[in-house]
Design a protein around this motif. Structure first.
Motif, mmCIF file in Angstrom:
data_model
loop_
_atom_site.group_PDB
_atom_site.id
_atom_site.type_symbol
_atom_site.label_atom_id
_atom_site.label_comp_id
_atom_site.label_asym_id
_atom_site.label_seq_id
_atom_site.Cartn_x
_atom_site.Cartn_y
_atom_site.Cartn_z
ATOM 1 N N ASP A 188 15.923 -15.117 -0.968
ATOM 2 C CA ASP A 188 15.470 -14.658 0.350
ATOM 3 C C ASP A 188 14.195 -13.848 0.147
ATOM 4 N N PHE A 189 13.494 -13.654 1.259
ATOM 5 C CA PHE A 189 12.195 -12.993 1.165
ATOM 6 C C PHE A 189 12.085 -11.923 2.236
ATOM 7 N N THR A 190 11.534 -10.782 1.865
ATOM 8 C CA THR A 190 11.223 -9.786 2.902
ATOM 9 C C THR A 190 9.851 -9.202 2.627
ATOM 10 N N ARG A 191 9.102 -9.012 3.695
ATOM 11 C CA ARG A 191 7.722 -8.532 3.555
ATOM 12 C C ARG A 191 7.685 -7.040 3.872
ATOM 13 N N ILE A 192 7.131 -6.271 2.956
ATOM 14 C CA ILE A 192 6.955 -4.832 3.177
ATOM 15 C C ILE A 192 5.600 -4.654 3.855
ATOM 16 N N GLU A 193 5.612 -4.057 5.055
ATOM 17 C CA GLU A 193 4.345 -3.894 5.793
ATOM 18 C C GLU A 193 4.245 -2.497 6.366
ATOM 19 N N PRO A 194 3.219 -1.758 5.999
ATOM 20 C CA PRO A 194 3.036 -0.439 6.612
ATOM 21 C C PRO A 194 2.815 -0.570 8.115
ATOM 22 N N VAL A 195 3.250 0.421 8.852
ATOM 23 C CA VAL A 195 3.065 0.427 10.298
ATOM 24 C C VAL A 195 1.564 0.453 10.618
ATOM 25 N N LYS A 196 0.805 1.240 9.833
ATOM 26 C CA LYS A 196 -0.646 1.355 10.073
ATOM 27 C C LYS A 196 -1.397 1.094 8.782
ATOM 28 N N ASP A 197 -2.533 0.419 8.903
ATOM 29 C CA ASP A 197 -3.399 0.242 7.737
ATOM 30 C C ASP A 197 -4.337 1.459 7.639
ATOM 31 N N LYS A 198 -4.873 1.694 6.451
ATOM 32 C CA LYS A 198 -5.854 2.779 6.294
ATOM 33 C C LYS A 198 -7.046 2.268 5.513
ATOM 34 N N TRP A 199 -8.168 2.991 5.578
ATOM 35 C CA TRP A 199 -9.372 2.592 4.856
ATOM 36 C C TRP A 199 -9.122 2.583 3.350
ATOM 37 N N TYR A 200 -9.965 1.828 2.664
ATOM 38 C CA TYR A 200 -9.844 1.656 1.213
ATOM 39 C C TYR A 200 -9.659 2.997 0.489
ATOM 40 N N LEU A 201 -10.533 3.943 0.821
ATOM 41 C CA LEU A 201 -10.497 5.218 0.111
ATOM 42 C C LEU A 201 -9.149 5.928 0.299
ATOM 43 N N PHE A 202 -8.624 5.861 1.524
ATOM 44 C CA PHE A 202 -7.323 6.491 1.781
ATOM 45 C C PHE A 202 -6.198 5.748 1.069
ATOM 46 N N LYS A 203 -6.355 4.428 0.962
ATOM 47 C CA LYS A 203 -5.360 3.656 0.199
ATOM 48 C C LYS A 203 -5.320 4.191 -1.231
ATOM 49 N N ALA A 204 -6.530 4.284 -1.817
ATOM 50 C CA ALA A 204 -6.626 4.690 -3.227
ATOM 51 C C ALA A 204 -6.114 6.115 -3.421
ATOM 52 N N ILE A 205 -6.503 7.016 -2.513
ATOM 53 C CA ILE A 205 -6.104 8.424 -2.669
ATOM 54 C C ILE A 205 -4.592 8.582 -2.459
ATOM 55 N N ASP A 206 -4.079 7.951 -1.401
ATOM 56 C CA ASP A 206 -2.640 8.108 -1.116
ATOM 57 C C ASP A 206 -1.774 7.491 -2.209
ATOM 58 N N ALA A 207 -2.245 6.364 -2.782
ATOM 59 C CA ALA A 207 -1.497 5.762 -3.894
ATOM 60 C C ALA A 207 -1.522 6.707 -5.096
ATOM 61 N N PHE A 208 -2.709 7.254 -5.373
ATOM 62 C CA PHE A 208 -2.856 8.162 -6.518
ATOM 63 C C PHE A 208 -1.930 9.371 -6.374
ATOM 64 N N ARG A 209 -1.800 9.832 -5.132
ATOM 65 C CA ARG A 209 -0.949 11.009 -4.891
ATOM 66 C C ARG A 209 0.520 10.648 -4.715
ATOM 67 N N GLU A 210 0.820 9.356 -4.891
ATOM 68 C CA GLU A 210 2.211 8.854 -4.791
ATOM 69 C C GLU A 210 2.834 9.175 -3.428
ATOM 70 N N LYS A 211 2.006 9.015 -2.377
ATOM 71 C CA LYS A 211 2.462 9.251 -0.998
ATOM 72 C C LYS A 211 3.304 8.082 -0.506
ATOM 73 N N LYS A 212 3.966 8.304 0.629
ATOM 74 C CA LYS A 212 4.737 7.239 1.287
ATOM 75 C C LYS A 212 4.162 7.032 2.676
ATOM 76 N N TRP A 213 4.035 5.782 3.091
ATOM 77 C CA TRP A 213 3.607 5.467 4.455
ATOM 78 C C TRP A 213 4.778 4.825 5.190
ATOM 79 N N PRO A 214 4.946 5.123 6.479
ATOM 80 C CA PRO A 214 5.997 4.444 7.252
ATOM 81 C C PRO A 214 5.799 2.927 7.203
#
Ligand SMILES: Cc1cc2nc3c(=O)[nH]c(=O)nc-3n(C[C@H](O)[C@H](O)[C@H](O)COP(=O)(O)O)c2cc1C
Length: 155
Positions: A28-54
């Protein structure tokens, strides 16, 4: 063995590999999709800080499955915030097996697979195997052959 492939993908590389894996495993397959997308820089920073997005609702209760394969790109060496949230939301995982598949632009040895392994073993899941696939191998089609050994370890 009943397997669930859970995939986050922003530009489609991980999705391509995850779909091949799903097909070959009959999973079976399930797609993980954030409720909101963010700009590249925020993607990189939030990943680096090990944040969680809804994230949007997806299959996170794995009562019916024997194996979970978490498929994720590498961002800032780490897992994207949507994947962090997914791992947090997982339910009924104790004693279940899991495997890790990441795609990346750079070389192996980045933190993302370890992050996934640590989060899921902390939830008492049992690690089976992992694979890291470079985006060039996704684009060239080489990833299909690379999946062979990974799949053999899962079945
Ligand atoms: C915000 C961002 C950060 C990234 N950081 C890394 C990185 O640290 N190391 C790396 O190898 N690749 C990095 N990449 C490249 C992705 O891991 C690679 O392109 C991956 O295959 C994308 O998967 P997708 O198409 O499923 O989104 C980054 C990509 C993005 C968008």
């Amino acid at each position: 063995m009943k397997a669930l492939v859970a995939c986050y993908s922003f530009t489609g590389n991980t999705l391509k590999v995850a779909h091949e894996l799903q097909e070959q495993l009959g999973a079976d397959f399930t797609r993980i999709e954030p409720v909101k997308d963010k700009w590249y820089l925020f993607k990189a920073i939030d990943a680096f800080r090990e944040k969680k997005w809804p994230i949007k609702p997806c299959i996170s209760d794995i009562t019916d499955y024997d194996l979970l394969v978490v498929c994720s790109p590498v961002w800032s060496g780490r897992t994207p915030p949507g994947v962090n949230q997914y791992m947090d939301e997982l339910q009924n995982v104790e004693g279940k097996k899991f495997a890790v598949l990441v795609t990346m632009g750079g070389n192996p040895g980045q933190l993302a697979p370890t992050q996934i392994k640590n989060s899921l073993t902390d939830k008492e899941m049992e690690f089976v195997t992992e694979i890291g696939i470079k985006q060039e191998s996704v684009q060239s089609g080489e990833y299909v052959a690379m999946l062979d050994d990974f799949i053999n370890e899962l079945i």
